[in-house]
Design a protein around this motif. Structure first.
Motif, mmCIF file in Angstrom:
data_model
loop_
_atom_site.group_PDB
_atom_site.id
_atom_site.type_symbol
_atom_site.label_atom_id
_atom_site.label_comp_id
_atom_site.label_asym_id
_atom_site.label_seq_id
_atom_site.Cartn_x
_atom_site.Cartn_y
_atom_site.Cartn_z
ATOM 1 N N TYR A 125 -12.901 3.478 1.908
ATOM 2 C CA TYR A 125 -12.587 4.489 0.894
ATOM 3 C C TYR A 125 -13.151 5.849 1.304
ATOM 4 O O TYR A 125 -12.456 6.871 1.276
ATOM 5 N N VAL A 172 -3.561 3.598 -0.530
ATOM 6 C CA VAL A 172 -4.174 2.818 -1.596
ATOM 7 C C VAL A 172 -3.258 1.652 -1.932
ATOM 8 O O VAL A 172 -2.027 1.781 -1.877
ATOM 9 N N SER A 222 -4.855 -1.769 -6.921
ATOM 10 C CA SER A 222 -5.814 -0.783 -7.423
ATOM 11 C C SER A 222 -5.153 0.156 -8.427
ATOM 12 O O SER A 222 -5.776 0.552 -9.421
ATOM 13 N N GLU A 246 0.838 -1.199 0.000
ATOM 14 C CA GLU A 246 0.000 0.000 0.000
ATOM 15 C C GLU A 246 0.876 1.253 0.000
ATOM 16 O O GLU A 246 1.883 1.312 0.708
ATOM 17 N N LEU A 266 -10.285 -3.032 -1.135
ATOM 18 C CA LEU A 266 -10.718 -1.714 -0.675
ATOM 19 C C LEU A 266 -12.231 -1.708 -0.494
ATOM 20 O O LEU A 266 -12.985 -1.800 -1.459
#
Length: 449
Positions: free
Chosen positions: A415, A426, A430, A108, A410
């Motif tokens: 979010y 994030v 993604s 992330e 997610l």
């Protein structure tokens, strides 16, 4: 040099980290933002691909970048991928990690802007660079715009481009933030597409009283005490629910049982149903069906021993499609009630709600493309409670949606919590999905070879 077959994960992750570290914090003042730092980062990233790149600077440091791949057919559509470069301020003490460190931890990327919306801006840039690098020649024109000032009304970014550089950004279709988060439903995976957004009515409410000495408060006309009551009334007021077409189509697309959807489609029953829902869903569903009013700032008083004769409140009102300024102010006065003669409402910003048609070639493209990444998924229309730069382009006649593509890791509630919140981050999966999705959308909608 990258090709469309390369895995873009490392490239988009690195670019996002650089954009986060550029610290383009927009506090609302003209001198803040300094998006020129990230414009330079993007120019360097796009260099050597043959892209037509222009930079616009209406105020010192407030730069926006526009890159183009010109289409071969003047009658073919133009698509703009619209990202912004600025981020909101942050309280660093509340973060587990440096909010401007852009650290990669356990897959992330952490940092302010990781979900709003430097993730999408960086993935758009990488997608456009990859398409240009492979020599793609589209029928329609592809535009990538990375703009300033989205977090403070867009005055020096998208609004400036729409008002003064229209030829650079005129488009038939626009994609910007912030849909595409996988949502589970009884009928399978759903991907929200933001086809509209609420309007914004920011106002100042001046509450008047009578000055006096603080040592004798009995039966005085204290403007601060009166303002506290005005705040309480606004906070507790419940405007009537409005069931719009986008809300109706969203619920009908989620394949929920009728006993679950019927109360949410009934303006007389929806408020009771919201009380039973999890907090995250209740807040979102309420915002999609009600005018909301949030008193957020108060100014007043001059000295501790002086009873104030004037207090000013700043209130954030978000409006639904079809509501004009008069209707909004009527609800505020209804909330204030018998104190209305003691208050004065002064609008600071009124930006009406906007919507795009759901049935469009862009919708069809998104449906086809999303199905390649998430087999069996379906796109569902949704109204976004906040504001995006899409509104400027809708008013110019463009069909504009908020989209992206995110991993199943997610959750929608997470979010929403990280938008302008703490510990924003994030996952790199993604980032990869969004990058490859933008490429696929451009190829599907604009054609070419």
């Amino acid at each position: 040099m990258a090709t469309a077959l390369d895995d873009p994960t490392a490239e988009v992750t690195d670019l996002l980290q650089h954009l986060i570290r550029n610290r383009c914090v927009n506090d609302g003042s003209v001198a803040s933002g300094d998006e020129a730092r990230s414009v330079e980062t993007l120019r360097s990233h796009l260099d050597g691909t043959g892209l037509d790149v222009e930079v616009y600077e209406p105020q010192p440091g407030r730069q926006s970048l526009v890159a183009r791949i010109e289409g071969r057919d003047p009658s073919a559509p133009t698509l703009t991928l619209l990202g912004h470069l600025d981020v909101v301020p942050v309280n660093e003490e509340h973060w587990q990690r440096d909010p401007f460190g852009g650290e990669l931890v356990d897959g992330e990327v952490w940092g302010r802007g990781a979900v709003d919306m430097l993730n999408l801006t960086s993935s758009m840039a990488v997608a456009v660079r990859r398409l240009a690098a492979r020599g793609w020649q589209p029928d329609g024109t592809l535009v990538f715009a990375a703009v300033a000032d989205e977090e403070a009304a867009g005055t020096w970014g998208a609004r400036h481009l729409a008002d003064h550089q229209l030829d650079a950004v005129r488009s038939d279709y626009v994609l910007t933030e912030s849909g595409g988060i996988p949502m589970k439903s009884p009928g399978g995976l759903k991907l929200p597409v933001m086809v509209g957004e609420k309007g914004c009515y920011w106002c100042r409410i001046t509450v008047r009283g009578t000055a006096g000495h603080g040592s004798q408060p009995y039966r005085t006309d204290n403007a601060l005490v009166k303002a506290a009551e005005v705040v309480r009334r606004i906070a507790e007021h419940r405007p009537e629910a409005q069931i719009g077409e986008v809300w109706r189509r969203y619920l009908e697309s989620m394949d929920l049982p009728e006993e679950a959807t019927a109360p949410l489609l009934d303006p007389d029953r929806i408020d009771g149903r919201l009380e039973e829902l999890p907090l995250g869903a209740a807040r979102l569903f309420h915002a999609c069906t009600h005018q909301t009013m949030s008193p957020n700032i108060v100014h007043g008083g001059s000295k501790v021993n002086t009873i104030p004769d004037e207090v000013t409140l700043e209130v954030d009102v978000r409006t639904l499609p079809g509501q004009d300024q008069g209707a909004v102010e009527a609800v505020l006065l209804e909330a204030v009630g018998d104190l209305r003669d003691d208050v004065e409402i002064e609008p600071a910003v009124f930006d009406p709600a906007t919507e795009s048609p759901i049935d469009s070639p862009l919708w069809d493209t998104l449906a086809r493309v999303a199905g390649r990444f998430y087999e069996g998924s379906a796109n569902v229309p949704m109204l976004i409670a906040g504001a995006t730069d899409a509104r400027f382009f809708r008013r110019l006649g463009a069909t504009a949606y908020g989209f992206g593509l995110f991993s199943r890791n997610l959750r929608y509630e997470d979010y929403g919590r990280m938008f302008h919140g703490d510990d924003e981050r994030v996952d790199v999966e993604s980032l990869r999905l969004s990058t490859e999705m933008w490429e696929a959308v451009a190829l599907d909608l604009l054609g070419g070879s």
